[in-house]
Each structure stands twice: as C-alpha cells, then as structure tokens.
Design a protein around this motif. Sequence first.
Motif, short mmCIF file in Angstrom:
data_model
loop_
_atom_site.label_atom_id
_atom_site.label_comp_id
_atom_site.label_asym_id
_atom_site.label_seq_id
_atom_site.Cartn_x
_atom_site.Cartn_y
_atom_site.Cartn_z
N SER A 145 40.11 27.53 6.80
CA SER A 145 39.43 28.68 6.21
C SER A 145 38.60 29.48 7.20
N ALA A 146 38.27 28.89 8.36
CA ALA A 146 37.40 29.56 9.33
C ALA A 146 37.56 28.84 10.66
N PRO A 147 37.05 29.41 11.74
CA PRO A 147 37.16 28.73 13.04
C PRO A 147 36.56 27.32 13.00
N ALA A 148 37.35 26.34 13.38
CA ALA A 148 36.93 24.94 13.47
C ALA A 148 36.50 24.37 12.12
N ARG A 149 36.96 24.97 11.03
CA ARG A 149 36.62 24.47 9.70
C ARG A 149 37.91 24.24 8.92
N MET A 150 38.10 23.02 8.46
CA MET A 150 39.28 22.70 7.66
C MET A 150 38.95 21.59 6.69
N ARG A 151 39.69 21.59 5.59
CA ARG A 151 39.50 20.60 4.55
C ARG A 151 40.83 19.91 4.26
N ALA A 152 40.82 18.59 4.39
CA ALA A 152 42.00 17.80 4.04
C ALA A 152 41.83 17.28 2.62
N VAL A 153 42.84 17.52 1.78
CA VAL A 153 42.81 17.08 0.39
C VAL A 153 44.00 16.17 0.17
N LEU A 154 43.71 14.93 -0.17
CA LEU A 154 44.77 13.95 -0.36
C LEU A 154 44.81 13.53 -1.82
N LEU A 155 45.94 13.76 -2.46
CA LEU A 155 46.14 13.34 -3.85
C LEU A 155 47.24 12.29 -3.87
N SER A 156 46.85 11.06 -4.21
CA SER A 156 47.83 9.99 -4.33
C SER A 156 48.40 9.99 -5.74
N ARG A 157 49.27 9.05 -6.01
CA ARG A 157 49.87 8.97 -7.33
C ARG A 157 48.93 8.33 -8.35
N GLU A 158 47.90 7.60 -7.85
CA GLU A 158 47.11 6.78 -8.76
C GLU A 158 45.90 7.47 -9.36
N GLY A 159 45.23 8.37 -8.65
CA GLY A 159 43.94 8.84 -9.15
C GLY A 159 43.56 10.21 -8.66
N PRO A 160 42.25 10.52 -8.79
CA PRO A 160 41.76 11.84 -8.40
C PRO A 160 41.94 12.11 -6.91
N ALA A 161 41.83 13.38 -6.56
CA ALA A 161 41.96 13.78 -5.16
C ALA A 161 40.74 13.38 -4.37
N SER A 162 40.95 13.09 -3.06
CA SER A 162 39.86 12.86 -2.12
C SER A 162 39.83 14.00 -1.12
N TYR A 163 38.62 14.40 -0.74
CA TYR A 163 38.44 15.55 0.13
C TYR A 163 37.68 15.11 1.39
N LEU A 164 38.16 15.52 2.55
CA LEU A 164 37.48 15.25 3.80
C LEU A 164 37.42 16.55 4.57
N GLU A 165 36.20 17.02 4.83
CA GLU A 165 36.03 18.34 5.44
C GLU A 165 35.47 18.21 6.85
N LEU A 166 36.08 18.94 7.76
CA LEU A 166 35.58 19.07 9.13
C LEU A 166 34.88 20.42 9.23
N LYS A 167 33.57 20.37 9.44
CA LYS A 167 32.76 21.59 9.46
C LYS A 167 31.60 21.39 10.40
N GLU A 168 31.40 22.37 11.28
CA GLU A 168 30.30 22.32 12.24
C GLU A 168 30.33 21.03 13.05
N GLY A 169 31.52 20.58 13.37
CA GLY A 169 31.68 19.40 14.21
C GLY A 169 31.39 18.09 13.55
N ARG A 170 31.34 18.04 12.21
CA ARG A 170 31.09 16.79 11.50
C ARG A 170 32.06 16.64 10.33
N LEU A 171 32.28 15.39 9.97
CA LEU A 171 33.16 15.08 8.85
C LEU A 171 32.33 14.74 7.63
N THR A 172 32.71 15.31 6.50
CA THR A 172 32.02 15.04 5.24
C THR A 172 33.05 14.74 4.17
#
Length: 396
Positions: A145-172
């Motif tokens: 979405s922006a320079p050095a900013r991305m969000r990984a969204v993983l949806l498995s078959r079993e449950g809700p989605a998990s989100y891992l965001e790389l922003k300002e050099g940190r993972l959340t």
Amino acid sequence: MQLSLEPDRDAGPAGPLELAARLTPNPTALSDAGLAALIETAYRASLKREEGRYPSFQLFSPLAGGPEPVLDLRFSPPQPFCLNTLHRLSPGIPPGPYAFVVKESCDGLWTEGVARVEYSGFAALRGRIDYHGGTLFPGLTLHVSAPARMRAVLLSREGPASYLELKEGRLTRCHDNAFSPVFLPLCRRAAAALSPRAADPGPLPGLVKATLARVFSLAVAAGHGGMFVFLPAAEPATGRAAGLLSPGVGVAWPNLGRVAQNLAEGGRNLAVHLEQWDTATRVTSQASCVDGAVILDPALSVLGFRVELLAREEDALPVCAALSPESSEPVPAGVVDLSAFGTRHRSAARFCARVPGAVVVVVSQDGEMRELMCLPDGRVGVCGPLVPMSVSAPVA
C-alpha cells in the motif's frame, strides 16, 4: 495449521525476509525460497516510483493442495514475476479486491493473471452470526500500500484470517474482528434489542454483524480515523453516559438497526432495502471522519456525530487489560498502557470505565482498530489492533 505470528513490536528492525520467515510453517503452494522471493520482490517494488507514484497492488498465492481462484484476467503467456512486471502492470489492476495470482515452476515465479480474492460475505452473514463471512479466498494475500509497507493476510481452511504487517521497519500481528470478544457480544446485544420477543431472530443477528462490519471497514478505508460509541441499554448507565457527551450534531436517521430489520424481512422490496443498507452504512462511516464520535443507541440508531467525550483529561487513566482477539469471550491476556496512545483511546477508556455496558470502537489514521468495554472487575478491556471484517458490497 498454526503459524508463528506472535506480535513483535519491540524485537528490533524487520524487513521482507523477516516477514517471510514469520510465515512458517509455509502453507502456500510456493516453496520457502519462492515465498521469500515473492515478498522481497514486492518490497523492492514498493520503494520504486513510476511516473512520480509509488505502486499499490495485491499478490496472491493459493494454499498447497487447495482451491484456486478463477482468473478474471488470464495472461497469455504468463508473465515473469519481477520488478518490471509489477511496475508495468499494477496501474491497470485495482489493488482490491483483485490480486496478481503468482505460481511457481522449475523456472521460478510467474504471474498467471488477475483474480478477485476478496468477497462481500454479505449473503452468508445474512443467516449466521458465527460465520467468518468468507470474505477472503483461502491462501496468502500480500497487499502493498505504500513504500516499505505491506500486509500479509493468511486464511487457512480452519479458521479466521491472520494478519502480519510490515510497517516502519517493524512487524505487527493483528486479527480481524469477526469473533472478537467485544464485537460479537455487541452484535448479539443489538439483535436482542431489535427483536426482544423473538424466540428465533432468524437472519437478523447475521445482518447486524454485516452492517456494523461494513461501517467499520469503510471507516478504516477512509483513512481519517474516528470513533464509534455504542450506548448501554440499562439505567442508570444511560443517564450517566448523557452527562459525559457534548451535544454534537443530532441525527434522526439512519437507523442501522431498522435497516438490518428491513433486510431480514426480505420481501419484494429487497433491492430497495439493499440500496438503503448501502447508503446507511456509507454515511455512518463517513460521519466518523469528523472530529468527535458517532453515537449509537442499543438498537443501532445513530443519535449524533461530532460528539465529544467529556471524561476529563486530567482524570487518572483506568487500569486496562488486553483482550485476546482469538477468543469470543473477554479473556484478559496482559496489561495495556494507554498513556502511550492518543487522545481518542484515552478518552474512550475513561468513558467505558464510567459507563459500564458501553462499547467504544476507535479507528486510528493508520488503519488499526481497537474495541473497548468495561469488564466485570472494573478494568477496561482493550481488544486490538484489529482489522475490520470486510463486507465490501451488498449481494442479494
């Protein structure tokens, strides 16, 4: 399959390779090396301007052995997955709800085409409050979405989605709010207020969930931040809440609860009710972009906006507990120090502490969302950061 997606705000700088490493075990159809190449190439593309603009796009990889989305645009032949492809083609592809579908062969990564990987979830939610909504296609979606900013969204078959965001050099890490211990009880409470004598409320609880999810999703997409206050039904809490709210701008419509009821009843006017639902959720979300809060009663009628919470700034902050977003019950999972947060969060916590039964949803300008409520022991429960469950468009 459980992923090692623990929150990592204080573990030091992170980059694309750290993001790839945290998506383990790798459930996608890509090899570990292919997954790392996908994320690193996307990261490099985010830093390069083309005609004065930074790119915005989504990538998608299906689960290993899982279903694949139907390609709405099939490349012939498939395009090599590289920096040049992303920069040449991404301006012609909407970043959402569409994504480049990336596959791997013995020759490396290839872009097969473009597919829709986000769905409204509206039809399914009409009947089930305990349903995630099917808003994402199973697999890994990577949103740049922006320079050095991305969000990984993983949806498995079993449950809700998990989100891992790389922003300002940190993972959340964060979750969506489909089953959060604040949002789900709020939906049930509103549905009960709308049909207090109904033994079987039918599709109404699911429609309430879809309605509020859409309001929050649109508020986040607006990018201005905002606040929603849901008043309690019980006295004397209601009277106490009135003394803590400025007049703001009074509102007689929309009534989101009435809109949800209209849809639940169906009938020949369904198309009209869907259009009304679309408009009501849009105007309610947009009202949150004005300074102050949007106020809703227990039956989800909008009472006003641009309302200031009058809990005094000099008052001590209440003790706040982090609520696990992985449980639909309010399970404390640590302590939250709100002194490091902005005015919205602090005033929301003070309000909840003084008005038991109230729920406050705070949307930050960076797209994070937190839900607050008073716990039985007097502490204020804080659930977040969350991503609102996407209910993108009404579908009959």
